[in-house]
Design a protein around this motif. Sequence first.
Motif, PDB file in Angstrom:
ATOM      1  N   TYR A  37     -58.703   3.980-109.999  1.00 30.87           N
ATOM      2  CA  TYR A  37     -57.737   3.480-110.965  1.00 30.87           C
ATOM      3  C   TYR A  37     -57.858   4.237-112.288  1.00 30.87           C
TER       4      TYR A  37
ATOM      5  N   THR B  64     -54.279   1.312-115.430  1.00 32.83           N
ATOM      6  CA  THR B  64     -54.127   0.400-114.293  1.00 32.83           C
ATOM      7  C   THR B  64     -55.356  -0.483-114.107  1.00 32.83           C
TER       8      THR B  64
ATOM      9  N   LYS C 218     -54.727  -3.163-120.068  1.00 34.83           N
ATOM     10  CA  LYS C 218     -53.517  -2.456-119.641  1.00 34.83           C
ATOM     11  C   LYS C 218     -52.374  -2.585-120.637  1.00 34.83           C
TER      12      LYS C 218
ATOM     13  N   ASP D 253     -45.322  11.563-114.993  1.00 34.17           N
ATOM     14  CA  ASP D 253     -45.573  10.158-114.708  1.00 34.17           C
ATOM     15  C   ASP D 253     -46.242   9.465-115.890  1.00 34.17           C
TER      16      ASP D 253
ATOM     17  N   ASP E 200     -45.892   7.645-102.315  1.00 31.93           N
ATOM     18  CA  ASP E 200     -45.498   6.489-103.109  1.00 31.93           C
ATOM     19  C   ASP E 200     -44.046   6.673-103.530  1.00 31.93           C
TER      20      ASP E 200
ATOM     21  N   ASP F 209     -39.404  -7.371-108.446  1.00 35.82           N
ATOM     22  CA  ASP F 209     -40.861  -7.489-108.314  1.00 35.82           C
ATOM     23  C   ASP F 209     -41.243  -8.228-107.037  1.00 35.82           C
TER      24      ASP F 209
ATOM     25  N   ARG G 279     -44.588  -5.538-106.005  1.00 39.75           N
ATOM     26  CA  ARG G 279     -45.208  -4.758-107.091  1.00 39.75           C
ATOM     27  C   ARG G 279     -44.267  -4.825-108.263  1.00 39.75           C
TER      28      ARG G 279
ATOM     29  N   ASP H 278     -43.674   0.008-111.949  1.00 36.71           N
ATOM     30  CA  ASP H 278     -44.448   1.035-111.240  1.00 36.71           C
ATOM     31  C   ASP H 278     -43.566   2.144-110.701  1.00 36.71           C
TER      32      ASP H 278
END
Length: 810
Positions: free
Chosen positions: A343, A378, A382, A409, A741, A795, A800, A804
């Motif tokens: 993470y 993450t 946060k 990103d 992803d 969500d 998630r 994201d």
Amino acid sequence: MGRTVVHLTLIGLQLALASILPNKDDWDVYSFHINSTVTSRYATTVITSRVANRMNESKEIEFHVRIPKNAFISKFRMFINGQVYDGVVKAKEQAQQQYTEAVSRGESAGLVSSVGRTLEEFKTSVTVAAHKKVTFELTYEELMKRTHGKYELQIHAQPMQPVRDFKVDVYIHEEAGISFIDVKGGLSTKGFANAITKTHVNKQAWVYFYPTVDQQTMCDNCGEQGMNGDLVIVYDVNRNNGLGDISKSPGYFVHHFAPSNLPRISKNVVFVIDKSGSMQGRKIAQTRIALIHILNDLAEDDHFGVITFDGNIFPWKLELVQANSKNVESAKNFARNIQAGGYTDINQALLQGANMLNTHDRDGSASILILLTDGQPTKGVKNLEKIQSNVRGAVAGKFPLYCLGFGFDVDFKFLEKMSLQNNGVARRIYEDSDADLQLKGFYEEVATPLLTDVTMIYVGGTNLTQTNFSQYYNGSEIVVAGQITDNDIETFTPQVVAISSNRRLVFSDQNRIVESGGSVSDDLIQKVWAYLTVKQLLEKELQLSGPEKEQVKKEALRLSLKFSFVTPLTSMVVTKPLGETIHVLHKPKECETPQRRKSPGLAPLLHRFLLKAENQTVPLCFDVSGALSLKLLHHPSRELFVNGELDSVANGGFERIFIHFKTDQHVEIDTKGVTVRDGQTETHLTGQDLVTAGSVTMIMRNNEIDIAAGDMRLVILVHKKNSIKFLWPVLRQHPSANNTDGLLALKSAVYEEVQQVAATKLKIKNQEINVTSGNANDYSIASPLMMNCWLTSADSALQRPLADFIVPQL
């Protein structure tokens, strides 16, 4: 792959690309001039393009140029049939209605959009009658920034076809005297040797670039569509150890301070390196290479530390150590073994780095904290504002924090604000083959501190730009501008106070002051002040909130309008002949991609997505509000990243889709076609050819674009709704790797229905969620079908946070 860009026309959709690919039988750019004047490091550049319509019917003619990101557009004009059409700079809100009306009609708006590392794009068009001509004239201005001991004036030339009358004229006048001048860039190669003339006489220099038509087609970055490349004028001025150069007029002054031959100050530096899972592959490899080079460059009297982090913190040493050969070699071995995974705990990593510097406070040294990250927090703390507050408290103004954001990103706005709060800057590191050189190049900018605690003092000055600087580095320059109180030049007294190691230095050399007149006009000095003030107000606005933020924003807007600067707070309305589409020019920030906006007062713009369900006939569906940029497919092990920008059509699709792969190769897809970029070089082709770009192949089939990369196959369908075309991506073959992803990589939902009296609920992963009966178009097929679906929040459907899947840049 060679440095090429392929533009494919969607023949099946009969989309004309005449505005991008001029046919010399259609319209002809018969003259293209770029004239740049640099005085006291302030550059004003005028691009003039003259185009003739050779057809027997009216034709839409496009003006498409690239300008430096650091510049402000200050003027745009079109000359048509004896009439002059001037662009008008307005507050962005005032231009909003014209902009959204154009969007709602499905018309493209003229936008400045980020193109590469250093350039932005300006594009507009106008209809020209048969056998008539149009002249486009664009003016932009920028204050040259000194890095690595030099200034660079970048001029991009891409007239879209060979031009008989092509000229670049550059004139430089520096009262301090020009120490050297050189010409570099892709257009300075041997093929253009006799096209470039350079003259340097003391305070003045001239550069002329007049290539022939043949040269415009035969150079490395040339072809049938003419030149596509940069001409970079590199120079510096004479230096001394005194106060520097001050130009002043009855109303304003500008001060350039860059003393040379000062002794270097030893430094304390901590490198905080993100090694989370998203850094795996080439990014972490390039980071290792860059860190090893940087460690080699440390001076023996420097002290340093290295911290790597994912969800945990891994310091090489618990405290700073001297950069002797034994410690440097040990740190290099540590760097060679950095592996990515886990993470991202940015908060704890920065706090530990700041603590290392705070507990190692050496007198007469300069401390620096450098963060490299490619993502967002993450793990641990946060909340971005909490992290910024924690870091600001730990740093306490004692040393600068420099944040390097690797790729797109990363939340660049977060890094930028945190850097500015701690007297540093943020820099984007592009995911290209030279990323390690970008990292090393940034470090070299701050590698040699010469002064700390620099205070610029101006008795008789007011409305000053920034006057306090934590550090001054070799090869850089401090620039301050302001107004002279009551226009009284006689009482105006400048002075600089700074620390060199443990010595207090005072700079006050009246002989370096240059009165206005001659080359340095009163208007120019005032413009430099306005340019610097607006730039710094925009940075200050990013750090503030509430009434203070609004006050700073208001002043930046006032100056932008007064001096006709196109800034992130203003827009230029491109006026045209009656009845033509109005284009509105926006300037993006580094942290954002220009987005289409909905009209005020309308319901939120929604796009509905379907998520297929396993062993169920009714899929899930969810809405996404706004014209967002979304993560479609990220495949780190293959270095393949696909992002898409939603359009402004309710329940429509994507306006643009970007594919980034390998080195610096990028594919941009819109409803007009496909553009493959390699760096900043472009070449355009038409037709339904099979195109290979590195490991990626593309082919056009009527209303679809078929893209294959290894074991991944992506099809982008082109749909039409209310006469407006949009894109819809479909992943036809999933890659075998399990580290992909994005929205296209989502697995089918697994749910079971839970019937209740008041409402229907579904159980997903042992959680019950509320749903309602809805419907959505299935755009994953060529002829979309309306399907029933269970509508729930994004969500809940994604299991998630939608955040994201949102990316700050395409």
